[in-house]
Design a protein around this motif. Structure first.
Motif, PDB file in Angstrom:
ATOM      1  N   ARG A 251      36.471 -53.355  -7.624  1.00 31.59           N
ATOM      2  CA  ARG A 251      37.399 -52.297  -8.010  1.00 31.59           C
ATOM      3  C   ARG A 251      38.722 -52.530  -7.289  1.00 31.59           C
ATOM      4  O   ARG A 251      38.741 -52.697  -6.070  1.00 31.59           O
ATOM      5  CB  ARG A 251      36.845 -50.915  -7.650  1.00 31.59           C
ATOM      6  N   LYS A 252      39.793 -52.534  -8.041  1.00 34.69           N
ATOM      7  CA  LYS A 252      41.139 -52.710  -7.486  1.00 34.69           C
ATOM      8  C   LYS A 252      41.231 -53.946  -6.592  1.00 34.69           C
ATOM      9  O   LYS A 252      41.815 -53.910  -5.516  1.00 34.69           O
ATOM     10  CB  LYS A 252      41.562 -51.476  -6.700  1.00 34.69           C
ATOM     11  N   GLY A 253      40.616 -55.033  -7.003  1.00 32.02           N
ATOM     12  CA  GLY A 253      40.657 -56.272  -6.245  1.00 32.02           C
ATOM     13  C   GLY A 253      39.773 -56.279  -5.010  1.00 32.02           C
ATOM     14  O   GLY A 253      39.857 -57.179  -4.183  1.00 32.02           O
ATOM     15  N   ARG A 254      38.934 -55.273  -4.880  1.00 33.90           N
ATOM     16  CA  ARG A 254      38.040 -55.163  -3.720  1.00 33.90           C
ATOM     17  C   ARG A 254      36.613 -55.497  -4.129  1.00 33.90           C
ATOM     18  O   ARG A 254      36.162 -55.102  -5.193  1.00 33.90           O
ATOM     19  CB  ARG A 254      38.045 -53.739  -3.178  1.00 33.90           C
ATOM     20  N   THR A 255      35.909 -56.187  -3.254  1.00 31.82           N
ATOM     21  CA  THR A 255      34.489 -56.431  -3.455  1.00 31.82           C
ATOM     22  C   THR A 255      33.731 -55.312  -2.762  1.00 31.82           C
ATOM     23  O   THR A 255      33.841 -55.136  -1.547  1.00 31.82           O
ATOM     24  CB  THR A 255      34.072 -57.801  -2.870  1.00 31.82           C
ATOM     25  N   LEU A 256      32.975 -54.536  -3.534  1.00 25.86           N
ATOM     26  CA  LEU A 256      32.295 -53.345  -3.024  1.00 25.86           C
ATOM     27  C   LEU A 256      30.874 -53.644  -2.581  1.00 25.86           C
ATOM     28  O   LEU A 256      30.176 -54.452  -3.196  1.00 25.86           O
ATOM     29  CB  LEU A 256      32.255 -52.269  -4.110  1.00 25.86           C
ATOM     30  N   TYR A 257      30.457 -52.946  -1.524  1.00 27.16           N
ATOM     31  CA  TYR A 257      29.097 -53.064  -1.004  1.00 27.16           C
ATOM     32  C   TYR A 257      28.510 -51.668  -0.807  1.00 27.16           C
ATOM     33  O   TYR A 257      29.247 -50.689  -0.711  1.00 27.16           O
ATOM     34  CB  TYR A 257      29.091 -53.802   0.339  1.00 27.16           C
ATOM     35  N   GLU A 258      27.196 -51.596  -0.713  1.00 27.43           N
ATOM     36  CA  GLU A 258      26.534 -50.312  -0.519  1.00 27.43           C
ATOM     37  C   GLU A 258      26.280 -49.997   0.954  1.00 27.43           C
ATOM     38  O   GLU A 258      26.308 -48.840   1.361  1.00 27.43           O
ATOM     39  CB  GLU A 258      25.199 -50.292  -1.269  1.00 27.43           C
ATOM     40  N   ARG A 259      26.040 -51.041   1.776  1.00 26.03           N
ATOM     41  CA  ARG A 259      25.697 -50.812   3.180  1.00 26.03           C
ATOM     42  C   ARG A 259      26.473 -51.726   4.112  1.00 26.03           C
ATOM     43  O   ARG A 259      26.776 -52.859   3.780  1.00 26.03           O
ATOM     44  CB  ARG A 259      24.201 -51.046   3.400  1.00 26.03           C
ATOM     45  N   LEU A 260      26.736 -51.199   5.313  1.00 24.59           N
ATOM     46  CA  LEU A 260      27.446 -51.917   6.370  1.00 24.59           C
ATOM     47  C   LEU A 260      26.696 -51.688   7.677  1.00 24.59           C
ATOM     48  O   LEU A 260      26.266 -50.561   7.953  1.00 24.59           O
ATOM     49  CB  LEU A 260      28.871 -51.368   6.496  1.00 24.59           C
ATOM     50  N   ILE A 261      26.548 -52.739   8.469  1.00 19.88           N
ATOM     51  CA  ILE A 261      25.982 -52.595   9.812  1.00 19.88           C
ATOM     52  C   ILE A 261      27.105 -52.789  10.821  1.00 19.88           C
ATOM     53  O   ILE A 261      27.849 -53.775  10.755  1.00 19.88           O
ATOM     54  CB  ILE A 261      24.845 -53.602  10.074  1.00 19.88           C
ATOM     55  N   HIS A 262      27.240 -51.816  11.720  1.00 21.36           N
ATOM     56  CA  HIS A 262      28.223 -51.891  12.803  1.00 21.36           C
ATOM     57  C   HIS A 262      27.578 -51.293  14.045  1.00 21.36           C
ATOM     58  O   HIS A 262      27.039 -50.185  13.997  1.00 21.36           O
ATOM     59  CB  HIS A 262      29.498 -51.125  12.450  1.00 21.36           C
ATOM     60  N   ALA A 263      27.630 -52.017  15.155  1.00 23.19           N
ATOM     61  CA  ALA A 263      27.059 -51.559  16.428  1.00 23.19           C
ATOM     62  C   ALA A 263      25.594 -51.140  16.242  1.00 23.19           C
ATOM     63  O   ALA A 263      25.170 -50.090  16.721  1.00 23.19           O
ATOM     64  CB  ALA A 263      27.890 -50.427  17.019  1.00 23.19           C
ATOM     65  N   ASN A 264      24.839 -51.949  15.519  1.00 28.24           N
ATOM     66  CA  ASN A 264      23.408 -51.725  15.273  1.00 28.24           C
ATOM     67  C   ASN A 264      23.109 -50.435  14.515  1.00 28.24           C
ATOM     68  O   ASN A 264      22.004 -49.916  14.581  1.00 28.24           O
ATOM     69  CB  ASN A 264      22.617 -51.763  16.582  1.00 28.24           C
ATOM     70  N   THR A 265      24.094 -49.901  13.798  1.00 28.03           N
ATOM     71  CA  THR A 265      23.908 -48.713  12.974  1.00 28.03           C
ATOM     72  C   THR A 265      24.221 -49.080  11.529  1.00 28.03           C
ATOM     73  O   THR A 265      25.223 -49.739  11.269  1.00 28.03           O
ATOM     74  CB  THR A 265      24.826 -47.569  13.433  1.00 28.03           C
ATOM     75  N   VAL A 266      23.363 -48.642  10.605  1.00 28.66           N
ATOM     76  CA  VAL A 266      23.586 -48.892   9.187  1.00 28.66           C
ATOM     77  C   VAL A 266      24.339 -47.703   8.587  1.00 28.66           C
ATOM     78  O   VAL A 266      23.942 -46.557   8.769  1.00 28.66           O
ATOM     79  CB  VAL A 266      22.248 -49.092   8.431  1.00 28.66           C
ATOM     80  N   TYR A 267      25.435 -47.990   7.900  1.00 25.47           N
ATOM     81  CA  TYR A 267      26.226 -46.980   7.209  1.00 25.47           C
ATOM     82  C   TYR A 267      26.122 -47.246   5.718  1.00 25.47           C
ATOM     83  O   TYR A 267      26.202 -48.395   5.284  1.00 25.47           O
ATOM     84  CB  TYR A 267      27.694 -47.042   7.649  1.00 25.47           C
ATOM     85  N   ARG A 268      25.953 -46.171   4.925  1.00 20.47           N
ATOM     86  CA  ARG A 268      25.794 -46.300   3.479  1.00 20.47           C
ATOM     87  C   ARG A 268      26.838 -45.465   2.745  1.00 20.47           C
ATOM     88  O   ARG A 268      27.225 -44.389   3.208  1.00 20.47           O
ATOM     89  CB  ARG A 268      24.410 -45.813   3.062  1.00 20.47           C
TER      90      ARG A 268
ATOM     91  N   ASP B 283      23.833 -57.798  -1.580  1.00 26.43           N
ATOM     92  CA  ASP B 283      24.812 -58.373  -2.487  1.00 26.43           C
ATOM     93  C   ASP B 283      25.887 -57.354  -2.841  1.00 26.43           C
ATOM     94  O   ASP B 283      25.648 -56.146  -2.774  1.00 26.43           O
ATOM     95  CB  ASP B 283      24.115 -58.828  -3.780  1.00 26.43           C
ATOM     96  N   PRO B 284      27.053 -57.832  -3.266  1.00 23.54           N
ATOM     97  CA  PRO B 284      28.086 -56.904  -3.726  1.00 23.54           C
ATOM     98  C   PRO B 284      27.567 -56.057  -4.887  1.00 23.54           C
ATOM     99  O   PRO B 284      26.734 -56.510  -5.679  1.00 23.54           O
ATOM    100  CB  PRO B 284      29.216 -57.822  -4.204  1.00 23.54           C
ATOM    101  N   ILE B 285      28.065 -54.813  -4.976  1.00 24.71           N
ATOM    102  CA  ILE B 285      27.634 -53.925  -6.060  1.00 24.71           C
ATOM    103  C   ILE B 285      28.701 -53.787  -7.138  1.00 24.71           C
ATOM    104  O   ILE B 285      28.489 -53.095  -8.126  1.00 24.71           O
ATOM    105  CB  ILE B 285      27.232 -52.532  -5.520  1.00 24.71           C
ATOM    106  N   GLY B 286      29.849 -54.445  -6.951  1.00 24.34           N
ATOM    107  CA  GLY B 286      30.885 -54.391  -7.965  1.00 24.34           C
ATOM    108  C   GLY B 286      32.247 -54.762  -7.431  1.00 24.34           C
ATOM    109  O   GLY B 286      32.395 -55.154  -6.274  1.00 24.34           O
TER     110      GLY B 286
END
Length: 101
Positions: free
Chosen positions: A20-37, A15-18
């Protein structure tokens, strides 16, 4: 690596974590089968053969105003990337955290 014909989709995890400046923030992203935090350090590769690489810390992961998945990065610098007026006594391979976003 995706096989021919497969889509290499990126998506946020959880879920979104907050907001800021009109942006919906997240803690983790998956791209090319790699998790980025948020808070992790990453290596960013150049696009062209022979390009160098850069090192950065993930500061924010968010959906921007165009509804694209985006991230803010804070860059590290190698001694040779610093202006000559900055005195540097560094070991080979040492990098410096910057205030450059």
């Amino acid at each position: 690596m995706p096989r021919s014909g497969e889509r290499n989709e990126s998506h946020f995890v959880g879920d979104p974590i907050g907001q800021r400046k009109g942006r919906t923030l997240y803690e983790r992203l998956i791209h090319a089968n790699t998790v980025y935090r948020t808070g992790e350090d990453v290596v960013v590769l150049g696009d062209a053969p022979g390009d160098s690489y850069w090192v950065a810390q993930i500061v924010a992961l968010y959906v921007d105003s165009a509804r694209d998945l985006s991230m803010d990065l804070r860059w590290y610098y190698r001694p040779q990337d610093l202006p000559e007026r900055v005195p540097v006594n560094a070991d080979r391979g040492e990098i410096f955290f910057s205030d450059h976003w």
